[in-house]
Each structure stands twice: as C-alpha cells, then as structure tokens.
Design a protein around this motif. Sequence first.
Motif, mmCIF file in Angstrom:
data_model
loop_
_atom_site.group_PDB
_atom_site.id
_atom_site.type_symbol
_atom_site.label_atom_id
_atom_site.label_comp_id
_atom_site.label_asym_id
_atom_site.label_seq_id
_atom_site.Cartn_x
_atom_site.Cartn_y
_atom_site.Cartn_z
ATOM 1 N N MET A 1 0.823 -1.191 0.000
ATOM 2 C CA MET A 1 0.000 0.000 0.000
ATOM 3 C C MET A 1 0.872 1.262 0.000
ATOM 4 N N HIS A 2 2.043 1.186 0.620
ATOM 5 C CA HIS A 2 2.907 2.379 0.696
ATOM 6 C C HIS A 2 3.359 2.854 -0.677
ATOM 7 N N ARG A 6 -2.329 6.418 -4.652
ATOM 8 C CA ARG A 6 -3.410 7.008 -3.847
ATOM 9 C C ARG A 6 -2.959 7.246 -2.418
ATOM 10 N N PHE A 7 -2.124 6.351 -1.888
ATOM 11 C CA PHE A 7 -1.582 6.550 -0.546
ATOM 12 C C PHE A 7 -0.619 7.733 -0.543
ATOM 13 N N ASP A 8 0.205 7.841 -1.593
ATOM 14 C CA ASP A 8 1.106 8.996 -1.718
ATOM 15 C C ASP A 8 0.310 10.289 -1.774
ATOM 16 N N ASN A 9 -0.805 10.275 -2.505
ATOM 17 C CA ASN A 9 -1.651 11.461 -2.593
ATOM 18 C C ASN A 9 -2.247 11.806 -1.229
ATOM 19 N N PHE A 14 -2.172 15.430 3.383
ATOM 20 C CA PHE A 14 -2.008 15.630 4.827
ATOM 21 C C PHE A 14 -0.875 16.613 5.115
ATOM 22 N N VAL A 15 0.270 16.383 4.499
ATOM 23 C CA VAL A 15 1.437 17.232 4.746
ATOM 24 C C VAL A 15 1.200 18.654 4.240
ATOM 25 N N ASP A 85 -10.671 6.242 3.973
ATOM 26 C CA ASP A 85 -11.735 5.237 4.058
ATOM 27 C C ASP A 85 -11.717 4.315 2.838
ATOM 28 N N ALA A 86 -11.529 4.904 1.661
ATOM 29 C CA ALA A 86 -11.494 4.087 0.439
ATOM 30 C C ALA A 86 -10.315 3.115 0.471
ATOM 31 N N LEU A 87 -9.154 3.588 0.902
ATOM 32 C CA LEU A 87 -7.984 2.716 0.982
ATOM 33 C C LEU A 87 -8.172 1.630 2.041
#
Length: 105
Positions: A1-2, A6-9, A14-15, A85-87
């Motif tokens: 997942m990392h 989409r996780f990067d986005n 967040f950042v 939530d989607a992830l």
Amino acid sequence: MHSDPRFDNLRRTFVSFVLPVSIAFLAWYLLYVLMSAYARDFMGTVLFGDVNVALVFGILQFISTFGIAILYARFAGRKLDPQADALRDELSGAGVGNGLRGDRA
C-alpha cells in the motif's frame, strides 16, 4: 500500500495542510515568547482595566489552538477521511480471502 499512488496522494494532502499550519503556529508562538522576553514594555501596555497586551496574546494563543483544531477536523473530514476510508475498505476487502482480517477465528 505504501507504494500506491493514492496513498502517496493522501500523505501529500495531509502534509500540505499540517506543515504550513505547524510552521505558522510555531512562528506565532515564538513571537509571543520573544515578545514576552524582549519587549516587556510593549507587552505590559495596558489596553483597558487590568488587561494588557501580554494577556491578549496569551488568550489569542488558546483561540488559535482551538481554531487550528477546528480547521484540521474540517479539512480531514472533507479531504483526508474519504481517501483513507477508500484505501482502508480496499485493504479490508482484499484481505478477506487471504487470512488478513482482524477477526480470525
């Protein structure tokens, strides 16, 4: 997942909120501390009654803290939570047949 884009986005989103707000708040707090230490005459200026500039700065520190918390909650609810939530749902659904569910028997 990392490695998922989409996780990067999600992390980038967040950042993009947390970093500038944290820097701004720390600068605002540092201003308060430095003014209290080096501009004592200014901070001691009476505005009305027993209220001086230092007291107003101190109260504004609390107000800005609560304001940032409210802004973050709104930002997270609008931008971060739907992506997370989607992830999470995808990870939970993908793990059903692979023994990755948290409710193993």
